[in-house]
Design a protein around this motif. Structure first.
Motif, short mmCIF file in Angstrom:
data_model
loop_
_atom_site.label_atom_id
_atom_site.label_comp_id
_atom_site.label_asym_id
_atom_site.label_seq_id
_atom_site.Cartn_x
_atom_site.Cartn_y
_atom_site.Cartn_z
N LEU A 11 0.83 -1.21 0.00
CA LEU A 11 0.00 0.00 0.00
C LEU A 11 0.87 1.25 0.00
O LEU A 11 0.55 2.23 -0.68
CB LEU A 11 -0.92 0.00 1.22
N LEU A 12 1.97 1.24 0.78
CA LEU A 12 2.84 2.41 0.81
C LEU A 12 3.50 2.63 -0.55
O LEU A 12 3.61 3.77 -1.01
CB LEU A 12 3.90 2.27 1.90
N ILE A 13 3.96 1.57 -1.18
CA ILE A 13 4.59 1.70 -2.50
C ILE A 13 3.61 2.30 -3.50
O ILE A 13 3.96 3.20 -4.28
CB ILE A 13 5.10 0.32 -2.98
N ILE A 14 2.38 1.82 -3.48
CA ILE A 14 1.34 2.36 -4.37
C ILE A 14 1.11 3.84 -4.08
O ILE A 14 1.01 4.67 -4.99
CB ILE A 14 0.03 1.57 -4.22
N ALA A 15 1.03 4.19 -2.78
CA ALA A 15 0.76 5.58 -2.39
C ALA A 15 1.89 6.50 -2.84
O ALA A 15 1.63 7.60 -3.35
CB ALA A 15 0.57 5.67 -0.87
N VAL A 16 3.13 6.08 -2.65
CA VAL A 16 4.27 6.92 -3.03
C VAL A 16 4.31 7.14 -4.54
O VAL A 16 4.47 8.27 -5.02
CB VAL A 16 5.59 6.30 -2.55
N ILE A 17 4.16 6.07 -5.29
CA ILE A 17 4.16 6.19 -6.76
C ILE A 17 3.01 7.09 -7.21
O ILE A 17 3.17 7.96 -8.08
CB ILE A 17 4.07 4.81 -7.42
N SER A 18 1.85 6.91 -6.59
CA SER A 18 0.68 7.72 -6.93
C SER A 18 0.92 9.20 -6.64
O SER A 18 0.56 10.07 -7.44
CB SER A 18 -0.54 7.23 -6.14
N GLU A 19 1.54 9.50 -5.48
CA GLU A 19 1.84 10.88 -5.13
C GLU A 19 2.82 11.52 -6.11
O GLU A 19 2.69 12.69 -6.45
CB GLU A 19 2.43 10.93 -3.71
N LEU A 20 3.79 10.76 -6.55
CA LEU A 20 4.82 11.31 -7.44
C LEU A 20 4.29 11.56 -8.85
O LEU A 20 4.73 12.51 -9.51
CB LEU A 20 6.03 10.36 -7.49
N VAL A 21 3.36 10.74 -9.31
CA VAL A 21 2.84 10.93 -10.68
C VAL A 21 1.68 11.92 -10.72
O VAL A 21 1.37 12.46 -11.78
CB VAL A 21 2.40 9.59 -11.31
N LEU A 22 1.05 12.16 -9.57
CA LEU A 22 -0.13 13.04 -9.52
C LEU A 22 0.07 14.38 -10.24
O LEU A 22 -0.74 14.74 -11.10
CB LEU A 22 -0.56 13.26 -8.06
N PRO A 23 1.12 15.17 -9.91
CA PRO A 23 1.24 16.48 -10.55
C PRO A 23 1.45 16.41 -12.06
O PRO A 23 1.02 17.31 -12.79
CB PRO A 23 2.45 17.11 -9.85
N PHE A 24 2.09 15.36 -12.52
CA PHE A 24 2.35 15.25 -13.96
C PHE A 24 1.11 14.83 -14.73
O PHE A 24 0.92 15.22 -15.88
CB PHE A 24 3.50 14.25 -14.19
N VAL A 25 0.23 14.07 -14.07
CA VAL A 25 -1.04 13.71 -14.71
C VAL A 25 -1.99 14.90 -14.72
O VAL A 25 -2.51 15.28 -15.77
CB VAL A 25 -1.69 12.51 -13.99
N LEU A 26 -2.22 15.51 -13.57
CA LEU A 26 -3.17 16.62 -13.49
C LEU A 26 -2.65 17.87 -14.18
O LEU A 26 -3.44 18.69 -14.65
CB LEU A 26 -3.48 16.93 -12.01
N GLY A 27 -1.32 18.03 -14.24
CA GLY A 27 -0.76 19.20 -14.90
C GLY A 27 -1.11 19.29 -16.37
O GLY A 27 -1.10 20.38 -16.95
N ARG A 28 -1.46 18.17 -16.97
CA ARG A 28 -1.83 18.15 -18.39
C ARG A 28 -3.18 18.82 -18.64
O ARG A 28 -3.51 19.18 -19.77
CB ARG A 28 -1.89 16.70 -18.88
N TYR A 29 -3.96 19.02 -17.56
CA TYR A 29 -5.30 19.57 -17.72
C TYR A 29 -5.39 21.05 -17.35
O TYR A 29 -6.48 21.62 -17.36
CB TYR A 29 -6.29 18.77 -16.86
N ILE A 30 -4.24 21.66 -17.02
CA ILE A 30 -4.23 23.09 -16.71
C ILE A 30 -3.27 23.79 -17.66
O ILE A 30 -2.06 23.55 -17.62
CB ILE A 30 -3.80 23.34 -15.24
N LYS A 31 -3.79 24.63 -18.48
CA LYS A 31 -2.97 25.34 -19.46
C LYS A 31 -1.97 26.26 -18.74
O LYS A 31 -2.34 27.03 -17.87
CB LYS A 31 -3.87 26.17 -20.38
N GLY A 32 -0.72 26.14 -19.10
CA GLY A 32 0.31 27.00 -18.53
C GLY A 32 0.81 26.57 -17.17
O GLY A 32 1.59 27.29 -16.54
#
Length: 214
Positions: A11-32
């Motif tokens: 669960l911790l491994i999943i959480a850490v990987i999820s936290e690290l990829v979060l900004p790169f995934v959501l950043g694609r939906y905000i222009k600039g």
């Protein structure tokens, strides 16, 4: 509880990987959106198209961190009952403070919006960061008690690097020091989180069945 002790490291491994990829995934939906300058919590601000996704994502990640804590307690309990308890508490504080509360409470998008909720958001996030830093120190202590010198040296280096990036990230909020203009605050936040997660991630990976006996 036994099932969490058994699967908590996953669960911790999943959480850490999820936290690290979060900004790169959501950043694609905000222009600039700038990964270097903007903070991760910007995704949850009022008016952002990513607000709902960010909140749900953080609450799930925070829950995973909390559920992972018993595995660390069980693993280190034979070395030191008190230190293993505090390790688990530090992980829970991070999961609740920097993830769950971040997901539930909005961060102010401007100085005019600053209120109790925004202050709670910032305080809880800061407490979460500090909890993982303290947790790293406790891990160093535990591995010292186990006479695992390689892990002690590795974690001391990570601890110092993490503290350095935490200082860079926090400087604008520190009285008497915030006159210094620190750019790239988003970068320092991401690097700080990376090195805060790393000690716990290493412990979790080393205790997976595929690596445990190597």
């Amino acid at each position: 509880m036994k099932i969490l002790e058994r699967y908590g490291f996953y669960l911790l491994i999943i959480a850490v990987i999820s936290e690290l990829v979060l900004p790169f995934v959501l950043g694609r939906y905000i222009k600039g959106y700038s990964q270097v300058e903007m903070l991760i919590s910007n995704f949850g601000e009022t008016g952002m198209p990513t607000k709902t996704a960010f909140k749900i994502w953080e609450i799930i990640n925070g829950t995973l961190f909390v559920l992972a804590a018993p595995a660390f307690y069980a693993h280190f309990n034979q070395t030191s009952h008190s230190l293993s308890m505090w390790i688990a508490i530090c992980i829970v504080i991070f999961g609740i403070g920097d993830c769950i509360i971040t997901g539930l409470v909005d961060r102010a998008s401007s100085a005019d919006e600053v209120g109790f909720a925004s202050m709670l958001h910032n305080f809880a996030s800061g407490a979460g960061f500090l909890a993982l830093l303290i947790g790293t120190f406790l891990l160093i202590w535990l591995f010292y008690l186990q006479q695992n010198n390689a892990m002690v040296i590795t974690l001391i280096v990570i601890f110092l690097i993490s503290g350095f990036f935490m200082l860079l990230f926090a400087l604008p909020k520190i009285p008497f020091v915030n006159t210094f203009q620190i750019s790239h605050r988003g970068l320092w936040q991401r690097l700080n989180l990376l090195f805060l997660y790393l000690p716990f991630f290493i412990v979790a990976v080393k205790n997976l069945p595929v690596f445990k006996n190597r």
